[in-house]
Design a protein around this motif. Structure first.
Motif, PDB file in Angstrom:
ATOM      1  N   SER A  51      24.041  39.604  56.071  1.00 31.88           N
ATOM      2  CA  SER A  51      23.680  39.481  54.674  1.00 31.88           C
ATOM      3  C   SER A  51      23.009  38.143  54.438  1.00 31.88           C
ATOM      4  O   SER A  51      23.324  37.141  55.063  1.00 31.88           O
ATOM      5  N   ALA A  52      22.075  38.130  53.508  1.00 33.84           N
ATOM      6  CA  ALA A  52      21.375  36.895  53.181  1.00 33.84           C
ATOM      7  C   ALA A  52      22.339  35.885  52.565  1.00 33.84           C
ATOM      8  O   ALA A  52      22.146  34.690  52.689  1.00 33.84           O
ATOM      9  N   ASP A  53      23.397  36.388  51.882  1.00 32.05           N
ATOM     10  CA  ASP A  53      24.369  35.475  51.293  1.00 32.05           C
ATOM     11  C   ASP A  53      25.008  34.606  52.370  1.00 32.05           C
ATOM     12  O   ASP A  53      25.255  33.438  52.177  1.00 32.05           O
ATOM     13  N   LYS A  54      25.318  35.178  53.525  1.00 35.61           N
ATOM     14  CA  LYS A  54      25.948  34.427  54.603  1.00 35.61           C
ATOM     15  C   LYS A  54      24.921  33.681  55.431  1.00 35.61           C
ATOM     16  O   LYS A  54      25.202  32.634  55.960  1.00 35.61           O
ATOM     17  N   ALA A  55      23.714  34.247  55.540  1.00 37.29           N
ATOM     18  CA  ALA A  55      22.704  33.661  56.412  1.00 37.29           C
ATOM     19  C   ALA A  55      22.248  32.289  55.935  1.00 37.29           C
ATOM     20  O   ALA A  55      22.066  31.382  56.728  1.00 37.29           O
ATOM     21  N   ASP A  56      22.061  32.116  54.637  1.00 41.67           N
ATOM     22  CA  ASP A  56      21.565  30.833  54.154  1.00 41.67           C
ATOM     23  C   ASP A  56      22.593  30.043  53.356  1.00 41.67           C
ATOM     24  O   ASP A  56      22.296  28.990  52.823  1.00 41.67           O
ATOM     25  N   GLY A  57      23.820  30.563  53.265  1.00 39.76           N
ATOM     26  CA  GLY A  57      24.882  29.836  52.583  1.00 39.76           C
ATOM     27  C   GLY A  57      24.799  29.881  51.079  1.00 39.76           C
ATOM     28  O   GLY A  57      25.473  29.134  50.405  1.00 39.76           O
ATOM     29  N   THR A  58      23.942  30.733  50.529  1.00 32.84           N
ATOM     30  CA  THR A  58      23.863  30.865  49.082  1.00 32.84           C
ATOM     31  C   THR A  58      24.049  32.324  48.714  1.00 32.84           C
ATOM     32  O   THR A  58      24.125  33.188  49.566  1.00 32.84           O
ATOM     33  N   GLY A  59      24.095  32.626  47.462  1.00 30.91           N
ATOM     34  CA  GLY A  59      24.241  34.003  47.004  1.00 30.91           C
ATOM     35  C   GLY A  59      25.051  34.021  45.737  1.00 30.91           C
ATOM     36  O   GLY A  59      24.972  33.105  44.921  1.00 30.91           O
ATOM     37  N   GLU A  60      25.838  35.066  45.561  1.00 29.81           N
ATOM     38  CA  GLU A  60      26.640  35.222  44.358  1.00 29.81           C
ATOM     39  C   GLU A  60      27.577  34.037  44.142  1.00 29.81           C
ATOM     40  O   GLU A  60      27.897  33.703  43.027  1.00 29.81           O
ATOM     41  N   CYS A  61      28.053  33.426  45.208  1.00 27.81           N
ATOM     42  CA  CYS A  61      29.001  32.316  45.109  1.00 27.81           C
ATOM     43  C   CYS A  61      28.306  30.968  44.965  1.00 27.81           C
ATOM     44  O   CYS A  61      28.972  29.961  44.770  1.00 27.81           O
ATOM     45  N   GLY A  62      27.009  30.920  45.139  1.00 26.31           N
ATOM     46  CA  GLY A  62      26.309  29.635  45.162  1.00 26.31           C
ATOM     47  C   GLY A  62      26.321  29.091  46.578  1.00 26.31           C
ATOM     48  O   GLY A  62      26.515  29.820  47.536  1.00 26.31           O
TER      49      GLY A  62
END
Length: 179
Positions: A51-62
């Motif tokens: 997931s892109a959220d885990k790949a770049d350290g950002t996402g729904e959680c910031g």
């Protein structure tokens, strides 16, 4: 005059109702959530399937949390014994409840320093300094018999923030509270 007053009242009511529904979260009636809030963060897939959220350290959680220099999060994999423990490095993962740490990879073997500052979580943002033996017993109970843990403590995720001395031995260990 009466018709104009009714028209303006009706228009005001429609505008008010429109703004109430426009400002709230979108409901997912297909999933039947009923709460109006999404229970899972949106994850965009990258070419590798992560997931892109885990790949770049950002996402729904910031942005992913950054630990202070010298600190590391670990998750014990077996009850600590006098002077040692086996634990996995814990990495942050974005969940619907914000960032949560989980142990990953192969467990590492840690020795404890002669003098160790040990803290157990007593609730959100609060800890109590305890003898390191009490922390070992607590961590062991959380791994094998959570019912044995008495208030003000709880088994709150089995994640600990540690620092190491120059020899690589655990010099501080603090339980991280999580609901």
């Amino acid at each position: 005059m009466k018709t104009t007053h009714r028209f303006i009242s009706a228009l005001a009511l429609v505008a008010a109702l429109g703004s109430v529904t426009a400002c709230g979260p979108e409901e997912d009636t297909a999933a039947g959530s009923g709460s109006g809030a999404s229970a899972q963060p949106s994850e965009k897939q990258t070419a590798g399937g992560a997931s892109a959220d885990k790949a770049d350290g950002t996402g729904e959680c910031g942005k992913a949390p950054k630990l202070p220099t010298g600190h590391k999060m670990i998750e014990p994999v077996e009850p600590p014994s006098k002077g040692s423990m086996s634990a996995k490095d814990a990495k942050p993962t974005c969940t619907p409840n914000d960032w949560i740490y989980h142990g990953e990879g192969k467990a590492k073997y840690y020795l404890f320093a002669e003098q160790v500052k040990a803290e157990l979580a007593t609730g959100p943002g609060s800890t109590k300094t305890v003898p390191v033996g009490e922390l070992w017993a607590h961590a062991g109970d959380c791994l094998t018999n959570g019912g044995a843990v008495k208030e003000p403590y709880s088994c709150s995720g089995n994640i600990y923030d540690i620092t190491l001395d120059p020899e690589g031995k655990v010099k501080t260990i603090k339980e991280i509270w999580h609901p």
